[in-house]
Scaffold this active site. Structure first.
Site: not given
Ligand code: AMP
Length: 176
Positions: A59, A96
């Site tokens: 995205r 995760e």
């Molecule tokens: P993080 O590495 O935990 O900051 O996760 C960010 C990445 O995961 C981004 O590329 C987001 O598109 C996706 N992502 C994580 N959580 C969500 C959520 N609740 N809704 C949509 N996309 C998410």
């Protein structure tokens, strides 16, 4: 008129139980919503000497391409492992369950570059942190990270701050 945050759809339990998926698709298909999101982000990063936008798969490509075009700078795709032809450099980050890897083209930036990282959302910050590390390994400067959505309770913005990177987002959702 609906605000930006009202144009984002929340889908409970997607892609798995317990996740509140913040879906920017409904924002992207709304011409005013898409334009407002891009214009506000471009305004934030204008006149700072940005030379490249680094957009995170997938995205971050949609948003980052429009932002780079409007700033008149180049676009660097940060891709999931195995999508870019050689030679690439990679950086692992924690999911995760398990790990994943992001890659960029070798020698695609240098010490004259001032880069803004773009993705749709920051949660734990692991994805953005891996991208910051890749850019720094290419000797370029990270000016900041830019998102549509911040989930502050998951700590990503603080994690980037500890790396000396500032963040900008257009809206926030409480919780996860
Ligand atoms: P993080 O590495 O935990 O900051 O996760 C960010 C990445 O995961 C981004 O590329 C987001 O598109 C996706 N992502 C994580 N959580 C969500 C959520 N609740 N809704 C949509 N996309 C998410």
């Amino acid at each position: 008129m609906k605000s930006l945050i009202e144009k984002i759809r929340t889908v409970p339990n997607f892609p798995k139980d317990g996740i509140m998926f913040r879906d920017i698709t409904t924002l992207l298909i709304d011409a005013d919503g898409f334009k407002t999101a891009i214009d506000k982000t471009v305004k934030r990063w204008s006149d700072l000497g940005v030379t490249k936008i680094a957009g995170i798969d997938a995205r971050g490509f949609i948003l980052g391409g429009a932002i780079a075009y409007n700033l008149g700078v180049g676009f660097l795709p940060v891709r999931k492992k195995g999508k870019l032809p050689p030679k690439t450099i990679g950086e692992e980050y924690q999911l995760e369950y398990g790990v994943d890897t992001l890659e960029v083209l070798q020698n695609s930036l240098d010490s004259s570059d001032r880069v803004v990282v773009v993705d749709d959302l920051i949660a734990t910050g692991g994805t953005a942190e891996a991208t910051v590390k890749l850019i720094r390994r290419l000797k370029a400067e990270v000016l900041g990270c830019s998102f549509i959505i911040n989930l502050p309770d998951l700590g990503g913005v603080s994690r980037l701050k500890e790396l000396g990177v500032e963040s900008f987002s257009l809206c926030e959702f409480k919780g996860h």
